[in-house]
Scaffold this motif. Structure first.
Motif, mmCIF file in Angstrom:
data_model
loop_
_atom_site.group_PDB
_atom_site.id
_atom_site.type_symbol
_atom_site.label_atom_id
_atom_site.label_comp_id
_atom_site.label_asym_id
_atom_site.label_seq_id
_atom_site.Cartn_x
_atom_site.Cartn_y
_atom_site.Cartn_z
ATOM 1 N N ILE A 195 12.256 1.252 42.325
ATOM 2 C CA ILE A 195 11.654 0.712 43.403
ATOM 3 C C ILE A 195 10.383 1.096 43.069
ATOM 4 O O ILE A 195 9.978 1.888 42.610
ATOM 5 N N VAL A 196 9.014 0.113 43.841
ATOM 6 C CA VAL A 196 7.648 -0.107 43.413
ATOM 7 C C VAL A 196 7.182 0.379 44.730
ATOM 8 O O VAL A 196 8.089 -0.345 45.326
ATOM 9 N N LEU B 251 3.820 -0.046 46.944
ATOM 10 C CA LEU B 251 2.461 -0.367 46.802
ATOM 11 C C LEU B 251 1.990 -0.996 48.543
ATOM 12 O O LEU B 251 2.272 -0.737 49.645
ATOM 13 N N ARG C 134 4.939 5.214 42.375
ATOM 14 C CA ARG C 134 4.606 5.102 43.401
ATOM 15 C C ARG C 134 2.557 4.877 42.863
ATOM 16 O O ARG C 134 2.279 5.645 42.350
ATOM 17 N N LEU D 184 0.561 -4.552 38.827
ATOM 18 C CA LEU D 184 1.980 -4.714 38.922
ATOM 19 C C LEU D 184 2.802 -5.108 37.660
ATOM 20 O O LEU D 184 3.601 -4.616 36.931
ATOM 21 N N LEU E 107 5.028 -3.206 35.464
ATOM 22 C CA LEU E 107 6.660 -2.883 34.718
ATOM 23 C C LEU E 107 7.021 -3.214 33.456
ATOM 24 O O LEU E 107 7.322 -2.336 33.363
ATOM 25 N N ALA F 71 12.847 -5.013 39.745
ATOM 26 C CA ALA F 71 12.879 -4.117 40.859
ATOM 27 C C ALA F 71 12.736 -4.516 42.161
ATOM 28 O O ALA F 71 12.498 -5.577 42.147
ATOM 29 N N VAL G 128 10.819 -4.066 45.422
ATOM 30 C CA VAL G 128 9.004 -4.318 45.700
ATOM 31 C C VAL G 128 8.979 -4.097 47.068
ATOM 32 O O VAL G 128 9.602 -5.037 47.576
ATOM 33 N N GLY H 50 5.903 -3.508 49.756
ATOM 34 C CA GLY H 50 4.020 -3.977 49.897
ATOM 35 C C GLY H 50 3.633 -3.892 51.351
ATOM 36 O O GLY H 50 4.586 -4.177 52.055
ATOM 37 N N LEU I 260 1.358 -7.950 46.498
ATOM 38 C CA LEU I 260 3.042 -8.653 46.296
ATOM 39 C C LEU I 260 3.042 -10.297 46.100
ATOM 40 O O LEU I 260 3.875 -10.653 45.327
ATOM 41 N N LEU J 118 11.533 -9.744 40.057
ATOM 42 C CA LEU J 118 12.064 -9.006 42.238
ATOM 43 C C LEU J 118 13.403 -8.905 41.347
ATOM 44 O O LEU J 118 14.073 -10.318 41.796
ATOM 45 N N LEU K 288 12.612 -7.684 47.898
ATOM 46 C CA LEU K 288 11.734 -7.483 48.415
ATOM 47 C C LEU K 288 11.273 -7.003 49.959
ATOM 48 O O LEU K 288 11.906 -7.276 50.950
#
Length: 281
Positions: A26-27, A29, A54, A80, A84, A92, A94, A96, A104, A116, A119
């Motif tokens: 999990i990213v 932003l 993060r 980003l 990755l 991932a 993601v 934001g 994003l 992705l 989202l």
């Protein structure tokens, strides 16, 4: 225990990234003028089953820019991609918040959705500046003239201008607490004073020129939209516009929450977010 790593972007800049946990990535932003630390209340529960990533956006947090090119939204989106790639992540989740949501959307416009899986966009409009045909930007009333005034104020008095942007919006409680100079505002003032204003201003100038509405129909991934019912910046109409233009998006309003609904109501947000990502690869 969190691990801090350096990722080398393809323009020579070094990016600061904080990792915790294991599992599906999990990213997260963060927003403009914030840092990876803004996500702190969510990291522990998410890292029980996921690798939580993060990044500090360049020019944010402790990061100091070393490359000569001023940063902009397109560069943040490419950062980003670089992260990755550096971590060997094929897909991932993601999420934001604020500027992170814009990053994003820019990423999707530039690189599509193949990298992705799921989202989440938190309390953001795809176009900040309003006009006669677009009332869904900042405050519902932040036209080109008002935007130019803010940039001039930002260049002259960066810390207080950022604070006034948050305070003098749609959330009456924020305005009242700013006028009282409450503890939260004093802490924020101290944190903002640590930042180099030049990259913040350069990024902001790119944010207010961006129109990311064309990116919304390109989204073909499970999507959660999280908005505060008492957002400092955006009305219910903004949230509903975004929801109407992303196929299958789930829209949630968090009652009484401001521009940070995920932090004001973390349990409710995590319930919705975990439901979204239950099948993350």
């Amino acid at each position: 225990m969190s691990e801090k790593i350096k990722v080398h972007a393809d323009d020579g800049e070094t990016l600061d990234v904080t990792l915790r946990g294991q599992g599906a990535p999990i990213v997260l932003l963060h927003g403009w003028s914030a840092s990876h630390a803004a996500w702190a209340p969510l990291v522990e529960p998410l890292s029980q089953r996921h690798l939580v990533i993060r990044p500090d956006a360049r020019g944010h947090g402790p990061h100091r820019i070393s490359t000569p090119q001023p940063p902009d939204l397109a560069r943040l989106a490419r950062d980003l991609l670089n992260i990755l790639d550096a971590l060997g992540i094929e897909q991932a989740v993601v999420a934001g918040h604020s500027m992170g949501a814009l990053t994003l959307w820019q990423f999707i416009g530039d690189y599509g959705t193949a990298r992705l899986s799921h989202l989440c966009f938190i309390d953001q409009s795809p176009k900040l500046v309003t006009d006669a045909h677009w009332p869904n930007g900042i405050y519902g009333d932040f036209d080109a003239q008002r935007s130019a005034r803010f940039i001039a104020e930002l260049q002259a008095e960066p810390v207080e201008s950022i604070m006034r942007l948050v305070a003098n919006g749609l959330n009456a409680k924020a305005m009242a607490s700013y006028q009282r100079n409450s503890t939260g505002w004093r802490v924020l003032r101290q944190e903002l004073a640590k930042l180099d204003p030049a990259p913040l201003i350069a990024i902001w100038q790119s944010l207010v020129t961006a129109d990311l509405r064309p990116c919304l129909p390109q989204i073909d991934r499970p999507t959660l939209l999280a908005y505060g019912s008492a957002s400092n910046f955006y009305t219910e109409a903004t949230a509903r516009y975004v929801a109407e233009h992303i196929r299958g998006a789930v829209l949630r309003f968090y009652e009484g929450a401001d521009h940070c609904p995920h932090l004001l109501q973390p349990e409710a947000f995590l319930n919705d977010f975990n439901a979204l990502i239950s099948d993350a690869p």
